[in-house]
Design an enzyme around this catalytic site. Structure first.
Site, PDB file in Angstrom:
ATOM      1  N   CYS A  64       0.839  -1.195   0.000  1.00 33.91           N
ATOM      2  CA  CYS A  64       0.000   0.000   0.000  1.00 33.91           C
ATOM      3  C   CYS A  64       0.883   1.257   0.000  1.00 33.91           C
ATOM      4  O   CYS A  64       1.666   1.474   0.939  1.00 33.91           O
ATOM      5  CB  CYS A  64      -0.926  -0.012   1.208  1.00 33.91           C
ATOM      6  SG  CYS A  64      -1.917   1.477   1.396  1.00 33.91           S
ATOM      7  N   CYS A  67       0.245   3.513   3.057  1.00 29.99           N
ATOM      8  CA  CYS A  67       0.804   2.911   4.278  1.00 29.99           C
ATOM      9  C   CYS A  67       2.306   3.160   4.358  1.00 29.99           C
ATOM     10  O   CYS A  67       2.855   3.404   5.450  1.00 29.99           O
ATOM     11  CB  CYS A  67       0.508   1.420   4.306  1.00 29.99           C
ATOM     12  SG  CYS A  67      -1.262   1.004   4.290  1.00 29.99           S
TER      13      CYS A  67
END
Length: 328
Positions: A64, A67
């Site tokens: 991600c 993230c």
């Protein structure tokens, strides 16, 4: 005696080693869970630790991008969180898929605030100052906690987490079939379809057996195949007997109707015969009256002594209407 002394000494040393290892493990755990410590990694085995105390939890995935951008900020926040006595942790959804289902994670990264078993989702800014201000000023109090049916520690969410984990396991198994064993995509799908059919049939059979065990049928309802066939034959015979009886009653009704029609026909014929006889009896009397009337006229002519023509008597005929016959 010497052997016994050696055994006792070895046992003491072993106990001391075990006690030391346990103390070191507990110290490590306390250091890792101490407020203001390093970032803690939770998984499916130790996630229940967040049910006590105050926590900030991040759900992330290695692939991600958002993230990855949040990772340095989250680590700095974990180091300064000792000022507000908050423990900071992260959970990898790729290695703990059941937790993503348990917390119903639909976007990454997702941040939760946990305080003594109450779960609140953080939706504010994702910088260190905003996170620290959120826990320091206790802004989580203005956020409504998750409802009872969404709490991760409930039974139904545990069932949902099991299905998430099962789907992740099946996905890994499908990838292994295609990569390691060279099975084509359609082959793996066909294999899963066949397995689904057999598993569904087995679960259905288990459910039927369970219901039969919990609610057993009555003895009067239990019939063998031969008994059911005999009952079926008896039912067919009863139905045939009823049809025969209905046909007999219909024939009797038809016969009675025919007899009544015949009687009515006979009565009509008798009435016609009587009418014809009456007409036959009236005709001679009318003729006699017609013959007697001229004689009376002739006898009366000398008395009249005039040239006037005698008046002719009008004949009266009795017209009888025939009664309409009843329809068959």
């Amino acid at each position: 005696m010497i052997c016994k002394t050696h055994i006792v000494a070895a046992s003491c040393v072993l106990l001391v080693l075990l006690a030391t290892a346990a103390a070191a493990q507990s110290a490590t755990a306390q250091t890792g869970l101490r407020p203001g410590g390093k970032l803690i990694e939770l998984d499916e085995d130790n996630w229940h630790l967040m049910l006590q105390g105050e926590w900030m939890i991040e759900f992330f995935a290695p692939w991600c991008p958002a993230c990855k951008n949040l990772a340095p900020t989250w680590e700095r926040f974990a180091r300064v969180a000792h000022d507000v006595k908050v423990q900071v942790a992260k959970i990898d959804v790729t290695t703990s898929p059941s937790l993503s289902g348990r917390f119903f994670v639909t976007a990454l990264p997702t941040i939760y605030h946990v305080k003594d078993g109450e779960f609140r989702q953080y939706r504010g800014a994702r910088d260190g100052d905003a996170l620290l201000h959120f826990v320091k000023r206790e802004q989580w109090k203005i956020i409504e906690p998750l409802s009872a049916w969404k709490k991760p520690d409930t039974i139904h969410m545990s069932i949902l987490s099991f299905f998430f984990k099962l789907s992740h396991t099946l996905k890994d198994f499908n990838g292994r079939l295609q990569e390691e064993y060279g099975l084509p995509t359609w082959g793996s799908y066909a294999l899963f379809a066949i397995a689904t059919i057999f598993v569904g049939a087995a679960l259905g059979l288990m459910l039927v057996c369970l219901v039969d065990f919990v609610y057993p049928p009555k003895k009067s309802q239990r019939q063998s195949f031969s008994e059911s066939q005999e009952n079926l034959v008896a039912g067919v015979e009863d139905l045939a007997t009823e049809e025969i009886e209905d046909d007999g009653e219909a024939d009797e009704n038809d016969d009675e109707q025919q007899n009544s029609d015949a009687e009515e026909q006979e009565e009509d014929d008798e009435e016609e015969d009587e009418e014809s006889e009456e007409q036959a009896g009236d005709s001679p009397s009318q003729e006699k009256e017609a013959d007697s009337e001229p004689e009376k006229v002739e006898k009366s002519e000398p008395k009249l002594g005039g040239d006037s023509a005698p008046e002719k008597p009008e004949k009266t005929e009795q017209v009888r209407k025939r009664k309409p016959r009843k329809g068959d």
